[in-house]
Design a protein around this motif. Structure first.
Motif, PDB file in Angstrom:
ATOM      1  N   CYS A   1      42.194  22.084  90.304  1.00  0.00           N
ATOM      2  CA  CYS A   1      41.474  22.335  89.049  1.00  0.00           C
ATOM      3  C   CYS A   1      39.987  22.565  89.252  1.00  0.00           C
ATOM      4  O   CYS A   1      39.283  22.896  88.290  1.00  0.00           O
ATOM      5  N   HIS A   2      39.489  22.368  90.458  1.00  0.00           N
ATOM      6  CA  HIS A   2      38.043  22.544  90.636  1.00  0.00           C
ATOM      7  C   HIS A   2      37.703  22.760  92.109  1.00  0.00           C
ATOM      8  O   HIS A   2      37.758  21.840  92.925  1.00  0.00           O
ATOM      9  N   VAL A   3      37.348  24.003  92.444  1.00  0.00           N
ATOM     10  CA  VAL A   3      37.019  24.307  93.838  1.00  0.00           C
ATOM     11  C   VAL A   3      35.963  25.403  93.864  1.00  0.00           C
ATOM     12  O   VAL A   3      36.016  26.354  93.079  1.00  0.00           O
ATOM     13  N   HIS A   4      34.971  25.248  94.771  1.00  0.00           N
ATOM     14  CA  HIS A   4      33.888  26.233  94.876  1.00  0.00           C
ATOM     15  C   HIS A   4      34.193  27.166  96.044  1.00  0.00           C
ATOM     16  O   HIS A   4      33.900  26.834  97.215  1.00  0.00           O
ATOM     17  N   ALA A   5      34.727  28.329  95.771  1.00  0.00           N
ATOM     18  CA  ALA A   5      35.128  29.243  96.848  1.00  0.00           C
ATOM     19  C   ALA A   5      33.986  29.606  97.799  1.00  0.00           C
ATOM     20  O   ALA A   5      34.175  29.637  99.014  1.00  0.00           O
TER      21      ALA A   5
ATOM     22  N   SER B   1      32.594  23.481  83.767  1.00  0.00           N
ATOM     23  CA  SER B   1      31.251  23.076  84.184  1.00  0.00           C
ATOM     24  C   SER B   1      31.316  21.727  84.889  1.00  0.00           C
ATOM     25  O   SER B   1      32.419  21.241  85.185  1.00  0.00           O
ATOM     26  N   HIS B   2      30.173  21.152  85.206  1.00  0.00           N
ATOM     27  CA  HIS B   2      30.092  19.793  85.743  1.00  0.00           C
ATOM     28  C   HIS B   2      29.386  18.933  84.708  1.00  0.00           C
ATOM     29  O   HIS B   2      28.500  19.404  84.009  1.00  0.00           O
ATOM     30  N   ILE B   3      29.748  17.646  84.676  1.00  0.00           N
ATOM     31  CA  ILE B   3      29.032  16.730  83.775  1.00  0.00           C
ATOM     32  C   ILE B   3      28.982  15.329  84.382  1.00  0.00           C
ATOM     33  O   ILE B   3      29.977  14.879  84.981  1.00  0.00           O
TER      34      ILE B   3
ATOM     35  N   LYS C   1      33.650  17.592  85.187  1.00  0.00           N
ATOM     36  CA  LYS C   1      33.986  16.569  86.149  1.00  0.00           C
ATOM     37  C   LYS C   1      33.087  15.454  85.776  1.00  0.00           C
ATOM     38  O   LYS C   1      31.941  15.650  85.621  1.00  0.00           O
ATOM     39  N   LYS C   2      33.588  14.615  85.760  1.00  0.00           N
ATOM     40  CA  LYS C   2      32.752  13.533  85.309  1.00  0.00           C
ATOM     41  C   LYS C   2      33.062  12.227  85.999  1.00  0.00           C
ATOM     42  O   LYS C   2      34.172  11.949  86.393  1.00  0.00           O
TER      43      LYS C   2
ATOM     44  N   THR D   1      39.689  19.631  94.484  1.00  0.00           N
ATOM     45  CA  THR D   1      39.192  19.329  95.838  1.00  0.00           C
ATOM     46  C   THR D   1      37.665  19.354  95.862  1.00  0.00           C
ATOM     47  O   THR D   1      37.042  18.708  96.678  1.00  0.00           O
ATOM     48  N   ASP D   2      37.073  20.174  94.966  1.00  0.00           N
ATOM     49  CA  ASP D   2      35.614  20.309  94.888  1.00  0.00           C
ATOM     50  C   ASP D   2      34.980  20.645  96.238  1.00  0.00           C
ATOM     51  O   ASP D   2      33.867  20.191  96.528  1.00  0.00           O
ATOM     52  N   VAL D   3      35.697  21.433  97.042  1.00  0.00           N
ATOM     53  CA  VAL D   3      35.060  21.910  98.284  1.00  0.00           C
ATOM     54  C   VAL D   3      33.773  22.621  97.902  1.00  0.00           C
ATOM     55  O   VAL D   3      33.751  23.367  96.924  1.00  0.00           O
TER      56      VAL D   3
HETATM   57 FE    FE Z   1      31.977  20.985  91.790  1.00  0.00          FE
END
Ligand code: FE
Ligand code: GUN
Length: 565
Positions: free
Chosen positions: A72-76, A229-231, A263-264, A313-315
């Protein structure tokens, strides 16, 4: 129309506390689950179904089919930094490592190369759906979308938005940013590919002011797009956001005022309630929360508040590109909270699996094998030869169901990509294309992997000037026709007999004998594939020192180069 029936063990989450585990069958037509049932119904089903157009895939006792994993959340763009710089808190990490790297993606060639690797890596890890943060660059992020389409992954792709200046000079002015986001949305929609959706992506309230956030909310409404987004990830971040938004009640309120909320870690009860009321979903990313020392997220509290939660994973804030790792870390962090006195905080492995699949798929047409769902799945071989899980003669299981549950439990706790032998997105197998980078396709993922491993082996051998490029010069068609033979031999005994692959007139290695005809025999399978013996024109030209003496009537040894094993 493609028609498949899988017969064997399958696992399908129903809810956070309900997981269906069974031995039976799943019928997939044109990418959609059209039928499923238990083993006891199989005979009846087969009798009453016209199976002529179906491919029947029978799983072994130690294999199981489960829904594809959802990141659900990964920075390619951050993958080239994976595993680096995780000794700094969020804001410092962003300035030092992340922004300078992300800036490189204005170079489209660079972007295309990296994103090709990223999408393949995630598919290999069983991630059938990814929710990507791209970079600030419009064209660079379109390259990401192109790779998603190339490999047929299911994805949300977002062009990152930022308009508040930073030291790296990595931001846009507000009007340019809004215009580029609109172009990005239109370009993705023009692809008319139902596996990919644009997602509006304000980085966080440290990088976006209210004016930009408001414009982005309007665009999301206009094109009916999701927003990510991020929070409240880090205390320093929260403090900074308060400073630059003195009029806001809290962090969530900054987003709410501009109608962004979606993401919190550090959320107050008021904020949690606000997010739940706005239908916001949470991507829980335990790896980055720990690595960037952001904090311990009270996952149970978010679930109890009714928030939809998936895993990310938030890589490269996270150091692992597999959701299996996110499941394990979510279990660990929540267990640490429980040990520290938060009663009921620990999540179980079954809950972790739910979050990694159905939890991340809320309101979507994937996540489990219910009739009517799109078939995104991974085929897991728990005791795969090359994998990390050994099979012992001792077993605690008394029934078939217990056996399947143990298989699953072991995969969740110990498994990795070596256990994931086939990957399906909307009914189509993804693995072969992902491995090859070429036109070779086959339904037999495992066989393809073997061929691929062999290819790699030959590449290594190139330096030896030995049988180099044999496969590269072979007719692809020829390989295709031989793939079945690979599979048969792998299934029947775990030694791959490559004698089936005639190198014939097609090969053109520098080794003179290889030019006429040759065989390779006795290669062991998968990752620990070792060339035990290679033959050319029936003559053994390479043999491992420890190869069995009875190796298929070896001919005279003509050459014995050192082979990498
Ligand atoms: Fe992130
Ligand atoms: N907050 C804003 N940007 C980022 C990022 O790239 N990674 C993480 N983990 N948090 C962020």
């Amino acid at each position: 129309m493609s028609k498949l029936i899988f017969v064997g063990n399958f696992v399908s989450p129903v809810s956070l506390d309900d997981l269906k585990i069974a031995n039976g069958y799943i019928c997939v037509e044109n990418g959609i689950v059209t039928n499923l049932g238990l083993k006891s119904d199989l005979e009846n089903f087969m009798k009453n179904t016209d199976l002529r157009d179906f491919t029947v895939k029978r799983l072994t006792k130690d294999q199981l089919l489960m829904p594809g994993l959802i990141d659900c959340h990964v920075h390619a763009p951050q993958f080239p930094n994976i595993g680096l710089g995780l000794d700094r808190p969020l804001l410092e990490w962003l300035d030092t490592y992340t922004f300078p790297l992300e800036k490189q993606y204005s170079n489209e060639k660079f972007a295309a190369e990296i994103y090709d690797q990223v999408v393949k890596r995630l598919l290999k890890n069983g991630t059938t759906t990814a929710c990507y943060f791209g970079s600030l660059d419009l064209n660079g992020t379109l390259e990401l979308a192109r790779k998603v389409v190339k490999y047929n992954q299911r994805a949300f792709v977002g062009k990152v938005s930022m308009n508040i200046p930073n030291d790296a000079g990595y931001y846009n002015n507000t009007d340019k940013e809004a215009a580029e986001v609109e172009s990005f949305i239109q370009e993705i929609m023009a692809l008319k590919n139902d596996l990919i959706e644009p997602i509006v992506t304000p980085r966080f309230a440290v990088s976006c002011d209210e004016k930009l956030l408001t414009k982005l909310a309007v665009l999301a409404e206009k094109y009916n797009c999701m927003i990510q987004s991020h929070i409240s990830e880090n205390l320093g971040e929260i403090e900074f956001v308060k400073q630059i938004n003195p009029e806001a009640l809290n962090y969530a309120d900054v987003y709410d005022r501009s109608k962004i909320l979606r993401k919190k870690v550090h959320l107050s009860d008021t904020e949690t309630k606000m997010l739940a009321a706005r239908g916001v979903s949470v991507a829980h990313c335990p790896a980055s929360n720990t690595r960037l020392r952001s904090g311990l997220c009270p996952l149970r509290r978010l679930l109890d508040a009714g928030l939809t939660v998936g895993l990310g994973t938030d890589v490269s804030g996270g150091d692992s590109a597999t959701i299996l790792d996110a499941i394990r870390r979510a279990m660990d962090v929540s267990t640490h909270l429980e040990i520290k006195g938060h009663e009921g905080a620990a999540i179980t492995w079954k809950e972790g699996l739910y979050l990694a699949t159905l939890g991340g798929a809320k309101d979507h047409r994937i996540g489990n094998f219910d009739k009517g769902k799109e078939f995104d799945a991974i085929l897991v071989d728990v005791y795969e030869n090359s994998g990390p899980i050994d099979k012992y003669s001792y077993s605690i299981d008394r029934t078939d169901d217990e056996y399947i549950e143990s298989l699953l439990q072991r995969f969740i706790y110990l498994g990795d990509d070596r256990n994931i032998i086939e990957v399906y997105v909307k009914g189509a197998e993804r693995y072969p294309e992902q491995m090859y980078n070429g036109p070779l396709t086959s339904r037999t993922g495992r066989a393809c992997r073997l061929v691929c491993a062999i290819l790699n082996r030959f590449n290594i051998m190139k330096n030896d000037n030995f049988l180099c490029e044999v496969y590269e010069k072979m007719h692809l068609e020829k390989i295709k026709t031989k793939i079945k033979e690979f599979q048969v031999s792998v299934r029947s005994h775990h030694t791959l007999t490559m004698a089936a692959v005639g190198l014939g007139g097609e090969c053109a290695g520098p080794h003179s004998q290889a030019r006429s005809s040759g065989h390779l025999t006795r290669l062991e399978s998968e990752r620990d594939l070792r060339v035990v013996e290679a033959r050319v024109s029936g003559a053994v030209c390479a043999q491992r020192a420890d190869a069995d003496a009875d190796a298929n009537a070896p001919g005279p040894t003509t050459r014995a180069p050192t082979l990498t094993t």
